[in-house]
Design a protein around this motif. Structure first.
Motif, PDB file in Angstrom:
ATOM      1  N   LEU A 169      65.665  51.697 -46.679  1.00  0.00           N
ATOM      2  CA  LEU A 169      64.356  52.257 -46.325  1.00  0.00           C
ATOM      3  C   LEU A 169      64.088  52.316 -44.824  1.00  0.00           C
ATOM      4  CD1 LEU A 169      62.001  50.734 -49.053  1.00  0.00           C
ATOM      5  CD2 LEU A 169      62.943  53.047 -48.929  1.00  0.00           C
ATOM      6  N   LEU A 170      64.591  51.332 -44.094  1.00  0.00           N
ATOM      7  CA  LEU A 170      64.264  51.230 -42.667  1.00  0.00           C
ATOM      8  C   LEU A 170      65.374  51.746 -41.759  1.00  0.00           C
ATOM      9  CD1 LEU A 170      62.826  47.610 -42.791  1.00  0.00           C
ATOM     10  CD2 LEU A 170      61.555  49.759 -43.014  1.00  0.00           C
ATOM     11  N   LYS A 228      67.347  48.908 -37.720  1.00  0.00           N
ATOM     12  CA  LYS A 228      66.208  47.984 -37.775  1.00  0.00           C
ATOM     13  C   LYS A 228      66.533  46.683 -38.489  1.00  0.00           C
ATOM     14  CE  LYS A 228      63.028  50.505 -35.815  1.00  0.00           C
ATOM     15  NZ  LYS A 228      62.428  50.077 -34.573  1.00  0.00           N
ATOM     16  N   ALA A 280      60.407  45.625 -48.352  1.00  0.00           N
ATOM     17  CA  ALA A 280      60.868  46.679 -47.435  1.00  0.00           C
ATOM     18  C   ALA A 280      59.805  47.769 -47.293  1.00  0.00           C
ATOM     19  CB  ALA A 280      62.187  47.266 -47.932  1.00  0.00           C
ATOM     20  N   MET A 281      59.132  48.093 -48.393  1.00  0.00           N
ATOM     21  CA  MET A 281      58.074  49.100 -48.332  1.00  0.00           C
ATOM     22  C   MET A 281      56.884  48.608 -47.510  1.00  0.00           C
ATOM     23  SD  MET A 281      58.268  50.769 -52.142  1.00  0.00           S
ATOM     24  CE  MET A 281      56.788  51.712 -51.927  1.00  0.00           C
ATOM     25  N   GLN A 300      57.860  49.344 -44.044  1.00  0.00           N
ATOM     26  CA  GLN A 300      57.842  50.793 -43.850  1.00  0.00           C
ATOM     27  C   GLN A 300      56.411  51.328 -43.726  1.00  0.00           C
ATOM     28  OE1 GLN A 300      59.190  53.242 -47.184  1.00  0.00           O
ATOM     29  NE2 GLN A 300      60.492  54.371 -45.759  1.00  0.00           N
ATOM     30  N   ASN A 301      55.476  50.733 -44.468  1.00  0.00           N
ATOM     31  CA  ASN A 301      54.079  51.176 -44.462  1.00  0.00           C
ATOM     32  C   ASN A 301      53.225  50.437 -43.440  1.00  0.00           C
ATOM     33  OD1 ASN A 301      54.621  52.982 -46.556  1.00  0.00           O
ATOM     34  ND2 ASN A 301      54.218  51.432 -48.123  1.00  0.00           N
ATOM     35  N   ASN A 302      53.862  49.709 -42.528  1.00  0.00           N
ATOM     36  CA  ASN A 302      53.171  48.956 -41.476  1.00  0.00           C
ATOM     37  C   ASN A 302      52.180  47.934 -42.017  1.00  0.00           C
ATOM     38  OD1 ASN A 302      54.467  50.267 -39.256  1.00  0.00           O
ATOM     39  ND2 ASN A 302      53.187  52.056 -39.686  1.00  0.00           N
TER      40      ASN A 302
END
Length: 120
Positions: A68-69, A73, A39-40, A43-45
């Motif tokens: 997180l998103l 999403k 998920a991170m 989130q961090n592209n």
């Protein structure tokens, strides 16, 4: 190149192998991570799409991605009460969903459809 992370709780390596077969010669990078790290990465592209599986299609598959998103999403495309068809999965992707959860017992039905739209 499309970058996909596999999170969730069940059969991550098998999902990766199945996706690699479905991708064929398409330019795709598939990585297995913990649900939090996956998920991170979104989130961090660092990745484009998140895929996870569990017994319910939402809890262990998508809980961290949803946290997180945001729920706007994420999409549970197969649960114990509903399994999305081709058109519903296509609409989810076209409507900006980037994290997908499903029940592991629907993997063989869901992954080919999901891969088709994620890798277009």
């Amino acid at each position: 190149m499309v970058k996909i992370v596999i999170g969730g709780q069940i059969d991550k390596q098998q999902i990766k192998e199945d996706l690699e077969k479905l991708a064929g010669d398409k330019d795709v990078e598939i990585t297995v991570k913990s649900d939090l790290d996956a998920a991170m990465a979104i989130q961090n592209n660092e990745a484009d799409y998140y895929i996870g599986a569990c017994e319910t299609g939402a809890g262990g598959a998508l809980a961290m991605a949803t946290a997180l998103l945001g729920g706007n999403k994420t999409e549970t495309i197969a649960s114990s009460t509903k399994v999305y068809g081709d058109e519903e999965i296509k609409n989810s992707v076209e409507n900006g969903k980037i994290a997908f959860g499903f029940t592991i017992n629907t993997k063989d039905r869901i992954l080919p459809i999901l891969a088709k739209y994620l890798l277009e």
